[in-house]
Motif scaffolding. Structure first.
Motif, PDB file in Angstrom:
ATOM      1  N   VAL A  66       0.841  -1.198   0.000  1.00 10.71           N
ATOM      2  CA  VAL A  66       0.000   0.000   0.000  1.00 10.71           C
ATOM      3  C   VAL A  66       0.874   1.244   0.000  1.00 10.71           C
ATOM      4  O   VAL A  66       0.608   2.210  -0.707  1.00 10.71           O
ATOM      5  CB  VAL A  66      -0.925   0.001   1.236  1.00 10.71           C
ATOM      6  CG1 VAL A  66      -1.610   1.355   1.382  1.00 10.71           C
ATOM      7  CG2 VAL A  66      -1.968  -1.085   1.116  1.00 10.71           C
ATOM      8  N   PHE A  67       1.969   1.193   0.740  1.00 14.80           N
ATOM      9  CA  PHE A  67       2.841   2.356   0.820  1.00 14.80           C
ATOM     10  C   PHE A  67       3.678   2.535  -0.441  1.00 14.80           C
ATOM     11  O   PHE A  67       4.061   3.643  -0.782  1.00 14.80           O
ATOM     12  CB  PHE A  67       3.783   2.260   2.025  1.00 14.80           C
ATOM     13  CG  PHE A  67       3.144   2.709   3.292  1.00 14.80           C
ATOM     14  CD1 PHE A  67       2.975   4.058   3.556  1.00 14.80           C
ATOM     15  CD2 PHE A  67       2.696   1.798   4.218  1.00 14.80           C
ATOM     16  CE1 PHE A  67       2.368   4.482   4.716  1.00 14.80           C
ATOM     17  CE2 PHE A  67       2.088   2.214   5.384  1.00 14.80           C
ATOM     18  CZ  PHE A  67       1.927   3.558   5.631  1.00 14.80           C
ATOM     19  N   SER A  68       4.021   1.455  -1.119  1.00 12.45           N
ATOM     20  CA  SER A  68       4.938   1.620  -2.245  1.00 12.45           C
ATOM     21  C   SER A  68       4.255   1.408  -3.594  1.00 12.45           C
ATOM     22  O   SER A  68       4.924   1.221  -4.596  1.00 12.45           O
ATOM     23  CB  SER A  68       6.141   0.687  -2.097  1.00 12.45           C
ATOM     24  OG  SER A  68       5.711  -0.616  -1.825  1.00 12.45           O
ATOM     25  N   ASN A  69       2.900   1.433  -3.628  1.00 13.09           N
ATOM     26  CA  ASN A  69       2.192   1.357  -4.900  1.00 13.09           C
ATOM     27  C   ASN A  69       2.476   0.095  -5.696  1.00 13.09           C
ATOM     28  O   ASN A  69       2.608   0.137  -6.910  1.00 13.09           O
ATOM     29  CB  ASN A  69       2.565   2.547  -5.785  1.00 13.09           C
ATOM     30  CG  ASN A  69       1.580   3.670  -5.625  1.00 13.09           C
ATOM     31  OD1 ASN A  69       0.384   3.435  -5.469  1.00 13.09           O
ATOM     32  ND2 ASN A  69       2.075   4.882  -5.631  1.00 13.09           N
ATOM     33  N   THR A  70       2.642  -1.041  -5.013  1.00 16.77           N
ATOM     34  CA  THR A  70       2.980  -2.261  -5.744  1.00 16.77           C
ATOM     35  C   THR A  70       2.059  -3.407  -5.332  1.00 16.77           C
ATOM     36  O   THR A  70       2.534  -4.397  -4.824  1.00 16.77           O
ATOM     37  CB  THR A  70       4.422  -2.688  -5.448  1.00 16.77           C
ATOM     38  OG1 THR A  70       4.558  -2.757  -4.003  1.00 16.77           O
ATOM     39  CG2 THR A  70       5.421  -1.728  -5.988  1.00 16.77           C
ATOM     40  N   PRO A  71       0.736  -3.303  -5.526  1.00 17.04           N
ATOM     41  CA  PRO A  71      -0.171  -4.313  -4.993  1.00 17.04           C
ATOM     42  C   PRO A  71       0.263  -5.731  -5.350  1.00 17.04           C
ATOM     43  O   PRO A  71       0.456  -6.023  -6.528  1.00 17.04           O
ATOM     44  CB  PRO A  71      -1.503  -3.983  -5.651  1.00 17.04           C
ATOM     45  CG  PRO A  71      -1.394  -2.601  -6.092  1.00 17.04           C
ATOM     46  CD  PRO A  71       0.038  -2.283  -6.300  1.00 17.04           C
ATOM     47  N   GLY A  72       0.440  -6.588  -4.344  1.00 18.10           N
ATOM     48  CA  GLY A  72       0.697  -7.997  -4.590  1.00 18.10           C
ATOM     49  C   GLY A  72       2.159  -8.395  -4.570  1.00 18.10           C
ATOM     50  O   GLY A  72       2.476  -9.528  -4.234  1.00 18.10           O
ATOM     51  N   ILE A  73       3.062  -7.467  -4.915  1.00 17.41           N
ATOM     52  CA  ILE A  73       4.463  -7.861  -5.065  1.00 17.41           C
ATOM     53  C   ILE A  73       5.081  -8.235  -3.716  1.00 17.41           C
ATOM     54  O   ILE A  73       5.591  -9.350  -3.527  1.00 17.41           O
ATOM     55  CB  ILE A  73       5.266  -6.737  -5.755  1.00 17.41           C
ATOM     56  CG1 ILE A  73       4.810  -6.611  -7.201  1.00 17.41           C
ATOM     57  CG2 ILE A  73       6.752  -7.030  -5.690  1.00 17.41           C
ATOM     58  CD1 ILE A  73       5.464  -5.518  -7.984  1.00 17.41           C
TER      59      ILE A  73
ATOM     60  N   SER B  24      -2.124 -12.823  -4.486  1.00 16.43           N
ATOM     61  CA  SER B  24      -1.075 -11.846  -4.778  1.00 16.43           C
ATOM     62  C   SER B  24      -0.856 -11.710  -6.276  1.00 16.43           C
ATOM     63  O   SER B  24      -0.757 -10.604  -6.812  1.00 16.43           O
ATOM     64  CB  SER B  24       0.257 -12.272  -4.146  1.00 16.43           C
ATOM     65  OG  SER B  24       0.083 -12.551  -2.793  1.00 16.43           O
ATOM     66  N   LEU B  27      -3.481  -9.732  -7.931  1.00 16.06           N
ATOM     67  CA  LEU B  27      -3.237  -8.305  -7.685  1.00 16.06           C
ATOM     68  C   LEU B  27      -2.170  -7.779  -8.634  1.00 16.06           C
ATOM     69  O   LEU B  27      -2.331  -6.739  -9.262  1.00 16.06           O
ATOM     70  CB  LEU B  27      -2.777  -8.088  -6.238  1.00 16.06           C
ATOM     71  CG  LEU B  27      -3.834  -8.195  -5.156  1.00 16.06           C
ATOM     72  CD1 LEU B  27      -3.185  -8.092  -3.787  1.00 16.06           C
ATOM     73  CD2 LEU B  27      -4.864  -7.101  -5.326  1.00 16.06           C
ATOM     74  N   ILE B  28      -1.052  -8.511  -8.738  1.00 16.66           N
ATOM     75  CA  ILE B  28       0.067  -8.051  -9.570  1.00 16.66           C
ATOM     76  C   ILE B  28      -0.357  -7.927 -11.027  1.00 16.66           C
ATOM     77  O   ILE B  28      -0.078  -6.938 -11.695  1.00 16.66           O
ATOM     78  CB  ILE B  28       1.262  -9.020  -9.450  1.00 16.66           C
ATOM     79  CG1 ILE B  28       1.799  -9.013  -8.034  1.00 16.66           C
ATOM     80  CG2 ILE B  28       2.353  -8.648 -10.434  1.00 16.66           C
ATOM     81  CD1 ILE B  28       2.837 -10.066  -7.781  1.00 16.66           C
ATOM     82  N   TYR B  31      -2.734  -5.175 -11.820  1.00 20.73           N
ATOM     83  CA  TYR B  31      -2.009  -3.938 -11.702  1.00 20.73           C
ATOM     84  C   TYR B  31      -1.195  -3.682 -12.964  1.00 20.73           C
ATOM     85  O   TYR B  31      -1.067  -2.559 -13.414  1.00 20.73           O
ATOM     86  CB  TYR B  31      -1.126  -4.065 -10.470  1.00 20.73           C
ATOM     87  CG  TYR B  31      -0.157  -2.974 -10.267  1.00 20.73           C
ATOM     88  CD1 TYR B  31      -0.588  -1.761  -9.766  1.00 20.73           C
ATOM     89  CD2 TYR B  31       1.178  -3.158 -10.562  1.00 20.73           C
ATOM     90  CE1 TYR B  31       0.308  -0.759  -9.561  1.00 20.73           C
ATOM     91  CE2 TYR B  31       2.066  -2.156 -10.354  1.00 20.73           C
ATOM     92  CZ  TYR B  31       1.626  -0.951  -9.856  1.00 20.73           C
ATOM     93  OH  TYR B  31       2.520   0.046  -9.655  1.00 20.73           O
ATOM     94  N   LEU B  40      -5.645   0.252  -3.102  1.00 21.36           N
ATOM     95  CA  LEU B  40      -4.261  -0.113  -2.822  1.00 21.36           C
ATOM     96  C   LEU B  40      -3.289   0.806  -3.511  1.00 21.36           C
ATOM     97  O   LEU B  40      -2.448   0.367  -4.258  1.00 21.36           O
ATOM     98  CB  LEU B  40      -4.009  -1.559  -3.252  1.00 21.36           C
ATOM     99  CG  LEU B  40      -4.808  -2.587  -2.487  1.00 21.36           C
ATOM    100  CD1 LEU B  40      -4.416  -3.965  -2.958  1.00 21.36           C
ATOM    101  CD2 LEU B  40      -4.579  -2.463  -1.000  1.00 21.36           C
ATOM    102  N   ASN B  41      -3.408   2.086  -3.336  1.00 21.43           N
ATOM    103  CA  ASN B  41      -2.359   2.946  -3.850  1.00 21.43           C
ATOM    104  C   ASN B  41      -2.129   4.096  -2.894  1.00 21.43           C
ATOM    105  O   ASN B  41      -2.930   4.362  -2.013  1.00 21.43           O
ATOM    106  CB  ASN B  41      -2.689   3.436  -5.253  1.00 21.43           C
ATOM    107  CG  ASN B  41      -3.910   4.296  -5.244  1.00 21.43           C
ATOM    108  OD1 ASN B  41      -3.953   5.309  -4.554  1.00 21.43           O
ATOM    109  ND2 ASN B  41      -4.922   3.908  -5.968  1.00 21.43           N
ATOM    110  N   SER B  47      -2.259   6.334   4.209  1.00 17.98           N
ATOM    111  CA  SER B  47      -0.835   6.332   3.872  1.00 17.98           C
ATOM    112  C   SER B  47      -0.408   7.702   3.361  1.00 17.98           C
ATOM    113  O   SER B  47       0.694   8.160   3.640  1.00 17.98           O
ATOM    114  CB  SER B  47      -0.523   5.229   2.866  1.00 17.98           C
ATOM    115  OG  SER B  47      -1.201   5.454   1.673  1.00 17.98           O
ATOM    116  N   TYR B  51       2.581  10.074   4.797  1.00 12.31           N
ATOM    117  CA  TYR B  51       3.633  10.568   3.928  1.00 12.31           C
ATOM    118  C   TYR B  51       3.753  12.080   4.031  1.00 12.31           C
ATOM    119  O   TYR B  51       4.845  12.629   4.010  1.00 12.31           O
ATOM    120  CB  TYR B  51       3.339  10.186   2.476  1.00 12.31           C
ATOM    121  CG  TYR B  51       3.889   8.853   2.073  1.00 12.31           C
ATOM    122  CD1 TYR B  51       5.174   8.474   2.479  1.00 12.31           C
ATOM    123  CD2 TYR B  51       3.166   7.979   1.296  1.00 12.31           C
ATOM    124  CE1 TYR B  51       5.678   7.258   2.111  1.00 12.31           C
ATOM    125  CE2 TYR B  51       3.666   6.757   0.924  1.00 12.31           C
ATOM    126  CZ  TYR B  51       4.926   6.404   1.326  1.00 12.31           C
ATOM    127  OH  TYR B  51       5.436   5.205   0.958  1.00 12.31           O
TER     128      TYR B  51
END
Lengths: 168, 275
Positions: A66-73, B24, B27-28, B31, B40-41, B47, B51
């Motif tokens: 969620v924090f790094s904009n990479t859903p799932g990775i 997962s 999701l990937i 995306y 989720l962004n 978040s 920040y």
């Protein structure tokens, strides 16, 4: 019991914030990035049920996503790490040196054991993470070197953290 | 049936592992199509506000450098204004420069940014309530930065040039040949320009600017200069390496470009697609 729960909760929040706000901004030579947050999964008690490990791994990874904009990775990589953890513990320790109610920490398990434990799991996690991130085996050596560099950095941070904060 | 249940119970950890990995992967892959899972962004509320707090703190220590950058930009704009005023004296009736209100600029600040991933994004401290919408461009004091794809009430985020999934339409300033500029994923100072045919004359140091064909950026915004170029045998186009003018490691104050006629232009272009 409640105290332990609180302790792990605080550790979780601190590690996620540390990762999102500070470590994700570290840029040694442009592409080395340590992922210290997986320390949370490494330090959970031995008797943690395996399904719980997996769920915690998944949601820990998702919160970093969620924090790094990479859903799932990160979610997939930390789930993989949580899945490997029990097998790694079985692999590197004999039955009698794990006492019930102990935790996999440096001051309890000794330097050699902890080093092997960290090395195997961090390498597995980082390789998985970096290859999932690029989603291809093109440029294999480049991705491999990125993950190895980052992994060694993470391992140093984990060992240092054991001496500084979790020494008790 | 019973043995199936026994089988599942025996390997429940493994199946749980598989299930979580499949979630997962879904999701990937979603995306990858740029169809982001909405929540989720980093433009989401929690978040983004964390920040912003962190950025407010670190921002303070960069004030000196930012002041210098803004002063430089200010000076450049003053120079332009002087030139325009001179023009104005000779042609009182010509108001085409002043009445061109296609593009508006909204100042904002970058509160989260990265340069060391394959897919880098920026998060801004302005959102829907400040008039920001998806598909607006982001430009900094030294040129193109990125574009907006996600907007919440107070924040917005989107890919920077340093994102392998994003391309920007660019042209060579001196002869207006255009191509598409993308980032190769290695070095945050360089991007690649392709689709430039062999007969075009290139020189090291040629300026690369936006083409204005994409409706996201106005024409003529600086992107960078040509660092080197070559053509592989068998390829139809030059491989041009462009040194980006924006330093993504220090960028902070930016402007969001609003195209007032974006909808009109898109509607018109859709009619072409329907033919």
């Amino acid at each position: 019991m409640i105290r332990d729960l609180l302790k792990y909760l605080i550790m979780l929040v601190v590690l996620v914030l540390l990762q999102a706000l500070i470590l994700n901004n570290i840029q040694f030579s442009g592409y080395v990035n340590p992922y210290l947050y997986i320390l949370f999964i490494l330090l959970l008690p031995f008797e943690t049920p395996r399904y719980l490990l997996l769920f915690m791994g998944f949601f820990l990874g998702l919160s970093i996503d969620v924090f790094s904009n990479t859903p799932g990775i990160h979610a997939s990589a930390t789930t993989f790490l949580a899945f490997l953890r029990p097998f790694t513990i079985d692999l590197i320790s004999s039955r009698d040196n794990i006492e019930v109610s102990s935790t996999p920490r440096l001051h309890q398990m000794g330097f050699g054991w902890f080093m092997r434990y960290t090395l195997i799991l961090v390498l597995a996690h980082h390789l998985f993470l970096f290859f999932i991130e690029v989603f291809t085996f093109d440029g294999f050596i480049y991705t491999l070197s990125r993950s190895l560099l980052s992994a060694s950095f993470t391992i140093v941070l984990i060992i240092v953290s054991q001496f500084l904060i979790f020494k008790e | 049936m019973r043995s199936l249940l026994q089988f599942l119970a025996r390997f429940h950890v493994f199946f749980l592992f598989l299930a979580l990995e499949i979630i997962s992967l879904i999701l990937i892959v979603n995306y990858n199509n740029f169809q982001r899972v909405r929540f989720l962004n980093s433009s989401n509320r929690i978040s983004a506000s964390i920040y912003e707090m962190s950025s407010n703190l670190t921002h303070y220590f960069q004030l000196r450098r930012i002041n210098e950058e803004l002063a430089t930009e200010n000076a450049a704009l003053q120079t332009k204004l002087q030139k325009l005023q001179v023009v104005d004296i000779f042609s009182q009736a010509d108001t085409s420069v002043i009445s061109d209100t296609t593009y508006q600029f909204i100042p904002a600040r970058i509160i989260n940014n990265s340069v060391n991933k394959q897919y880098n994004y920026v998060t801004l401290n302005k959102g829907r309530l400040d008039g920001i919408e998806p598909d607006m461009g982001i430009i900094g004091p030294n040129g193109v930065v990125g574009m907006i794809t996600n907007v919440s009430a107070h924040y917005s985020s989107g890919p920077s040039i340093l994102n392998k999934r994003w391309r920007v339409s660019a042209k060579i300033k001196k002869n207006s040949y255009f191509g598409s500029l993308f980032w190769g994923g290695n070095d945050s100072q360089y991007a690649q320009l392709n689709e430039i045919p062999f007969h075009v004359e290139l020189a090291l140091g040629d300026t690369i600017i936006t083409s204005g064909y994409s409706s996201i950026f106005p024409e003529g915004i600086l992107i960078g200069v040509i660092e080197d170029f070559n053509h592989d045998s068998g390829a139809n186009f030059y491989q041009v390496n462009v040194r980006l003018s924006t330093n993504f490691k220090t960028i902070s104050h930016i402007e969001v470009v609003k195209n007032n006629f974006l909808e009109e232009q898109n509607n018109l272009e859709e009619q072409n697609d329907n033919d």
